[in-house]
Design a protein around this motif. Sequence first.
Motif, short mmCIF file in Angstrom:
data_model
loop_
_atom_site.label_atom_id
_atom_site.label_comp_id
_atom_site.label_asym_id
_atom_site.label_seq_id
_atom_site.Cartn_x
_atom_site.Cartn_y
_atom_site.Cartn_z
N VAL A 35 45.48 85.96 42.46
CA VAL A 35 45.50 84.50 42.49
C VAL A 35 44.09 83.96 42.69
O VAL A 35 43.64 83.06 41.97
CB VAL A 35 46.46 83.97 43.58
CG1 VAL A 35 46.27 82.48 43.79
CG2 VAL A 35 47.90 84.29 43.22
N LYS A 36 43.38 84.52 43.65
CA LYS A 36 42.02 84.05 43.95
C LYS A 36 41.10 84.22 42.73
O LYS A 36 40.34 83.31 42.39
CB LYS A 36 41.48 84.83 45.15
CG LYS A 36 40.15 84.34 45.64
CD LYS A 36 39.72 85.11 46.89
CE LYS A 36 38.38 84.63 47.38
NZ LYS A 36 37.93 85.36 48.57
N VAL A 39 42.16 81.66 39.93
CA VAL A 39 41.77 80.29 40.29
C VAL A 39 40.27 80.11 40.09
O VAL A 39 39.82 79.11 39.54
CB VAL A 39 42.20 79.95 41.73
CG1 VAL A 39 41.55 78.66 42.21
CG2 VAL A 39 43.71 79.86 41.83
N GLU A 43 38.64 77.51 37.51
CA GLU A 43 37.73 76.50 38.06
C GLU A 43 36.40 76.51 37.31
O GLU A 43 35.88 75.46 36.94
CB GLU A 43 37.52 76.75 39.55
CG GLU A 43 36.71 75.68 40.23
CD GLU A 43 36.62 75.89 41.73
OE1 GLU A 43 36.00 75.04 42.39
OE2 GLU A 43 37.15 76.89 42.25
N THR A 57 43.94 70.76 40.99
CA THR A 57 45.02 71.09 41.90
C THR A 57 45.57 72.45 41.52
O THR A 57 45.84 72.71 40.35
CB THR A 57 46.16 70.04 41.81
OG1 THR A 57 45.61 68.77 42.13
CG2 THR A 57 47.30 70.36 42.74
N VAL A 58 45.74 73.30 42.51
CA VAL A 58 46.25 74.64 42.27
C VAL A 58 47.60 74.77 42.95
O VAL A 58 47.72 74.49 44.15
CB VAL A 58 45.29 75.72 42.82
CG1 VAL A 58 45.87 77.11 42.62
CG2 VAL A 58 43.92 75.60 42.16
N HIS A 60 50.45 77.54 43.73
CA HIS A 60 50.71 78.97 43.73
C HIS A 60 52.15 79.18 44.21
O HIS A 60 52.52 78.73 45.28
CB HIS A 60 49.72 79.66 44.68
CG HIS A 60 50.05 81.09 44.96
ND1 HIS A 60 49.67 81.69 46.12
CD2 HIS A 60 50.72 82.02 44.25
CE1 HIS A 60 50.09 82.95 46.11
NE2 HIS A 60 50.73 83.17 44.98
#
Length: 146
Positions: A35-36, A39, A43, A57-58, A60
């Motif tokens: 996920v990190k 993202v 970005e 906006t994320v 998860h």
Amino acid sequence: MPDNEVPRVLRLTFEFTVPRGLRVNIRNTRRMAAVKALVAAVEALGAREFPWAQSMTVRHEWSYAWHDETEVRELPPSRENGKFAALGQKDIHLDEEDGPWTLAQLQRLDAKALRAVASDVAFGRTTVEDDPEVNALIATYSDDEG
């Protein structure tokens, strides 16, 4: 309200699905690392490719989808759902023969119908006569958010 004061949002959704029956235990730490990384990549691309954005906006979500079914069904064309051009000119009470939309035909339509014709032209469902005035009219309504 001026166009530049209307809130605008570009929303893209990606879902990564683990296939049924895959015998792997996806640990929380590995999922969070994925996920990190995703993202951060979005970005970086977002800042470069969509520089007008002020924030991102994320969302998860990790879930077990015991039942997840989505089905899209086409409804019949009508005056209200904007499928005019796909119906053809005769179906919306224009006496001329079917074929490319003419300037005279387009000038008899209201804004909603013109947006529908512009959409159908954009998706190749109908054509318009090759005339600068017709092309300008279609271009105006293809950009119109109505």
